[in-house]
Design an enzyme around this catalytic site. Structure first.
Site, PDB file in Angstrom:
ATOM      1  N   ASN A 180       0.811  -1.224   0.000  1.00 36.63           N
ATOM      2  CA  ASN A 180       0.000   0.000   0.000  1.00 36.63           C
ATOM      3  C   ASN A 180       0.844   1.273   0.000  1.00 36.63           C
ATOM      4  O   ASN A 180       0.468   2.254  -0.640  1.00 36.63           O
ATOM      5  CB  ASN A 180      -1.009  -0.014   1.145  1.00 36.63           C
ATOM      6  CG  ASN A 180      -0.353   0.030   2.500  1.00 36.63           C
ATOM      7  OD1 ASN A 180       0.700  -0.567   2.702  1.00 36.63           O
ATOM      8  ND2 ASN A 180      -0.948   0.734   3.417  1.00 36.63           N
ATOM      9  N   CYS A 200      -3.029   1.643   6.428  1.00 32.86           N
ATOM     10  CA  CYS A 200      -3.204   0.996   7.732  1.00 32.86           C
ATOM     11  C   CYS A 200      -3.852   1.941   8.721  1.00 32.86           C
ATOM     12  O   CYS A 200      -4.641   1.540   9.559  1.00 32.86           O
ATOM     13  CB  CYS A 200      -1.843   0.548   8.261  1.00 32.86           C
ATOM     14  SG  CYS A 200      -0.653   1.891   8.371  1.00 32.86           S
ATOM     15  N   GLU A 232       4.679  -3.987  12.222  1.00 33.41           N
ATOM     16  CA  GLU A 232       3.657  -2.943  12.032  1.00 33.41           C
ATOM     17  C   GLU A 232       2.518  -3.581  11.263  1.00 33.41           C
ATOM     18  O   GLU A 232       2.675  -3.905  10.081  1.00 33.41           O
ATOM     19  CB  GLU A 232       4.242  -1.763  11.228  1.00 33.41           C
ATOM     20  CG  GLU A 232       5.344  -1.018  11.936  1.00 33.41           C
ATOM     21  CD  GLU A 232       4.858  -0.180  13.108  1.00 33.41           C
ATOM     22  OE1 GLU A 232       3.635  -0.150  13.376  1.00 33.41           O
ATOM     23  OE2 GLU A 232       5.697   0.439  13.765  1.00 33.41           O
TER      24      GLU A 232
HETATM   25  P1  NAD Z   1       0.696  -8.945   3.626  1.00 30.79           P
HETATM   26  O1  NAD Z   1       0.844  -9.345   5.047  1.00 30.79           O
HETATM   27  O2  NAD Z   1      -0.115  -9.786   2.724  1.00 30.79           O
HETATM   28  O3  NAD Z   1       2.141  -8.841   2.927  1.00 30.79           O
HETATM   29  C1  NAD Z   1       3.162  -8.032   3.452  1.00 30.79           C
HETATM   30  C2  NAD Z   1       4.503  -8.568   2.989  1.00 30.79           C
HETATM   31  O4  NAD Z   1       4.739  -9.837   3.577  1.00 30.79           O
HETATM   32  C3  NAD Z   1       4.613  -8.782   1.486  1.00 30.79           C
HETATM   33  O5  NAD Z   1       5.894  -8.404   1.056  1.00 30.79           O
HETATM   34  C4  NAD Z   1       4.404 -10.271   1.347  1.00 30.79           C
HETATM   35  O6  NAD Z   1       4.950 -10.818   0.167  1.00 30.79           O
HETATM   36  C5  NAD Z   1       5.111 -10.782   2.581  1.00 30.79           C
HETATM   37  N1  NAD Z   1       4.706 -12.105   3.049  1.00 30.79           N
HETATM   38  C6  NAD Z   1       3.540 -12.753   2.817  1.00 30.79           C
HETATM   39  N2  NAD Z   1       3.546 -13.931   3.459  1.00 30.79           N
HETATM   40  C7  NAD Z   1       4.733 -14.035   4.097  1.00 30.79           C
HETATM   41  C8  NAD Z   1       5.319 -15.027   4.942  1.00 30.79           C
HETATM   42  N3  NAD Z   1       4.682 -16.144   5.259  1.00 30.79           N
HETATM   43  N4  NAD Z   1       6.554 -14.796   5.427  1.00 30.79           N
HETATM   44  C9  NAD Z   1       7.204 -13.637   5.163  1.00 30.79           C
HETATM   45  N5  NAD Z   1       6.703 -12.672   4.362  1.00 30.79           N
HETATM   46  C10 NAD Z   1       5.475 -12.870   3.845  1.00 30.79           C
HETATM   47  O7  NAD Z   1       0.168  -7.449   3.656  1.00 30.79           O
HETATM   48  P2  NAD Z   1      -0.262  -6.527   2.418  1.00 30.79           P
HETATM   49  O8  NAD Z   1      -1.565  -7.039   1.880  1.00 30.79           O
HETATM   50  O9  NAD Z   1       0.882  -6.334   1.508  1.00 30.79           O
HETATM   51  O10 NAD Z   1      -0.504  -5.125   3.173  1.00 30.79           O
HETATM   52  C11 NAD Z   1      -1.714  -4.789   3.766  1.00 30.79           C
HETATM   53  C12 NAD Z   1      -1.655  -4.984   5.265  1.00 30.79           C
HETATM   54  O11 NAD Z   1      -0.541  -4.268   5.793  1.00 30.79           O
HETATM   55  C13 NAD Z   1      -2.868  -4.416   5.968  1.00 30.79           C
HETATM   56  O12 NAD Z   1      -3.272  -5.281   6.993  1.00 30.79           O
HETATM   57  C14 NAD Z   1      -2.351  -3.117   6.570  1.00 30.79           C
HETATM   58  O13 NAD Z   1      -3.050  -2.654   7.683  1.00 30.79           O
HETATM   59  C15 NAD Z   1      -0.955  -3.492   6.912  1.00 30.79           C
HETATM   60  N6  NAD Z   1      -0.133  -2.283   7.041  1.00 30.79           N
HETATM   61  C16 NAD Z   1       0.285  -1.897   8.288  1.00 30.79           C
HETATM   62  C17 NAD Z   1       1.011  -0.723   8.441  1.00 30.79           C
HETATM   63  C18 NAD Z   1       1.476  -0.244   9.805  1.00 30.79           C
HETATM   64  O14 NAD Z   1       2.339   0.621   9.855  1.00 30.79           O
HETATM   65  N7  NAD Z   1       0.954  -0.783  10.891  1.00 30.79           N
HETATM   66  C19 NAD Z   1       1.315   0.048   7.323  1.00 30.79           C
HETATM   67  C20 NAD Z   1       0.863  -0.380   6.061  1.00 30.79           C
HETATM   68  C21 NAD Z   1       0.148  -1.558   5.935  1.00 30.79           C
END
Ligand code: NAD
Length: 496
Positions: A156, A288, A252
């Site tokens: 995002n 987020c 996060e």
């Molecule tokens: P996601 O958890 O699907 O993916 C995040 C990252 O993790 C990607 O690079 C993905 O390829 C990787 N990943 C997936 N499975 C993995 C595994 N088993 N082991 C290691 N890495 C793995 O999240 P998304 O859909 O890319 O992002 C949206 C989410 O992120 C929402 O829940 C949002 O709230 C959260 N977010 C949080 C913050 C914050 O600062 N708290 C900021 C932005 C987004």
């Protein structure tokens, strides 16, 4: 559908020890506003390449950790200048691969650079060893680098949520392996390459792919710290994967941020109304820390909804990210589009009223891309999925409450606690804010409008562990190391 590569299509490769690694296969990244257009290509890094990247980082760390802070800051400042010089190119690529409008992509670079600058300005003080002479002798408390950091970022805010990790990790003397999300890998990879060009080979490495590559990064014994931004469910896998080697972690995660409008809020304040609309629909709701559920005191509820719809209809213009009139672009990917569509449909089936918001600038484009009609959801139950789950899309439920205690309870019963906002008379709003379980609470604004990179950012409960931004966001890439020189070397109770 005919798939065509954009004439400006870019190809990125993994970066391992200062070299682009040759990939066996490339994956095409489509434009969410026009999925028949290929924006660029990225590789899926093999397990062997991921291991190579980690080993390159471990090797580079041996020398990098010995550099002084002045050298690290000088290199990072040069990287910042290079990013600034390439800003319009990066913004175009980000907009095209992600779907966020140009102004929003500029905003992402703005926040990224603001943080990188802050980290450069603060690093020396944050990492300065504390040397104390005291009654019991002398103690040195130093902030030592941890080692190899695996940085895993979401789609995002792919640049901001990569640089939020890269800058402090390197300034603190660590080496890094970055894995951007396969849903927005191109612009983040470009920015990481620019930064890498100012640092010794191996200090920054970039790998690509999804969970498989992520698993290597989170299980490899040579990785000392995981800096992860993403979903709460993914974080549960990561915690388990990292448990065998007890890695340091900053997580996060998701949020379901509430905005609470007190009786004292002035519904005729048009600027405030615009701010809450922006706080719900910026980046098509895919942030987020966006306000994802709105609670309004019953005494102002009807008027609030009326004014909200007016403000939303003025501000929301759904269209092509490259059209300067557009404020809301497509959703980034089909999976997210289907998920949000499902939540809205479910709310409707439960009897909620779904109000379409804003203007669609070009119906033909809307139909071809991953667009969603922005909506307001009224009349839902406080525990309906659209209220309690993180929607991460262009829809928002607005619910009435009868007294402040009830609003506080609704806020706090969430499994999440990332950010929140309270709107109304300042003192009263601050008093309510103090009772909320959230890492950040904003008064009379919300979401990125109230973000301040000088202060720590992170979540309560299942929104995460640890903090980014602020001095804390630099020190989180260090281990505290105490060197003690006691005056009394032998303790009195130890026998001869
Ligand atoms: P996601 O958890 O699907 O993916 C995040 C990252 O993790 C990607 O690079 C993905 O390829 C990787 N990943 C997936 N499975 C993995 C595994 N088993 N082991 C290691 N890495 C793995 O999240 P998304 O859909 O890319 O992002 C949206 C989410 O992120 C929402 O829940 C949002 O709230 C959260 N977010 C949080 C913050 C914050 O600062 N708290 C900021 C932005 C987004």
């Amino acid at each position: 559908m005919t798939i065509q590569a954009n004439p400006e299509a870019v190809t990125v490769e993994a970066l391992i020890n200062g070299q682009n690694a040759k990939s066996l296969s490339q994956t095409a990244k489509e434009n969410p506003a026009n999925p028949s257009e290929i924006v660029g290509y990225f590789p899926v890094t093999t397990k062997e390449q991921a291991v190579e990247a980690i080993e390159a980082a471990a090797e580079a760390f041996k020398t990098w950790k010995k550099t002084d802070i002045e050298e690290r800051v000088t290199r990072m400042r040069k990287a910042i200048e290079k990013i600034r010089a390439a800003e319009s190119e990066i913004v175009n690529l980000l907009s095209r691969e992600h779907g966020k409008p140009l102004y929003d992509a500029h905003g992402e670079i703005y926040v990224s650079l603001m943080w990188m600058e802050f980290a450069c300005n603060e690093a020396a003080a944050a990492l300065q060893a504390d040397v104390q002479e005291h009654d019991h002798g002398k103690t040195i408390l130093s902030y030592d680098p941890i080692g190899v950091v695996a940085a895993i970022s979401p789609w995002n805010y792919p640049i901001a949520l990569s640089t939020i990790k890269i800058a402090p990790a390197l300034l603190a003397g660590n080496a890094i392996v970055l894995k951007p999300s396969p849903y927005a890998p191109l612009a983040a990879a470009k920015v990481a390459e620019i930064i890498a060009s100012e640092f010794p080979a191996g200090v920054i490495n970039v790998v690509h792919g999804g969970a498989d590559v992520g698993v290597e990064l989170t299980t490899n014994p040579r990785v000392a710290k995981i800096a992860f931004t993403g979903g709460t469910e993914t974080a549960k896998h990561i915690i388990k994967a990292a448990s065998d080697t007890i890695k340091d972690m900053t997580l996060e995660l998701g949020g379901n941020d509430a905005a609470i409008f007190l009786e004292s809020f002035d519904v005729n304040d048009e600027r405030a109304m615009r701010r809450i609309v922006v706080s719900n629909f910026l980046t098509t709701g895919q942030i987020c820390m966006i306000a994802k559920r709105v609670y309004v005191h019953r005494s102002i509820y009807d008027q609030f909804v009326e004014k909200y719809i007016e403000a939303a209809n003025r501000w929301i213009r759904v269209g092509d990210p490259f059209n300067p009139e557009t404020t809301v672009g497509p959703v980034n990917n089909v999976k997210q589009k289907d998920y949000v569509t499902g939540l809205v449909k479910d709310a409707k089936q439960r009897g909620a009223q779904v109000v379409p918001l804003g203007r669609i600038l070009d119906q033909q484009q809307f139909d071809q891309g991953y667009y969603l009609q922005p909506t307001l959801v009224l009349g839902c139950d406080a525990h309906d999925p659209i209220v309690v789950e993180e929607q991460f899309g262009p829809t928002v439920p607005i619910l009435p409450f009868d007294d402040v205690e009830q609003a506080i309870e609704l806020h706090n019963e969430s499994i999440y606690g990332l950010t929140s906002s309270v709107w109304g008379a300042e003192d009263e709003a601050i008093a309510v804010a103090r009772q909320l379980e959230a890492g950040t609470t904003m008064i009379n604004t919300a979401a990125v409008q109230g973000l301040d990179v000088r202060f720590p950012f992170g979540g309560f409960k299942q929104s995460g562990i640890g903090r980014e931004y602020g001095t804390e966001g630099i020190r989180t890439y260090t281990e505290q190391h105490v060197i003690n020189v006691p005056k009394m070397l032998d303790l009195p109770y130890i026998p001869e």
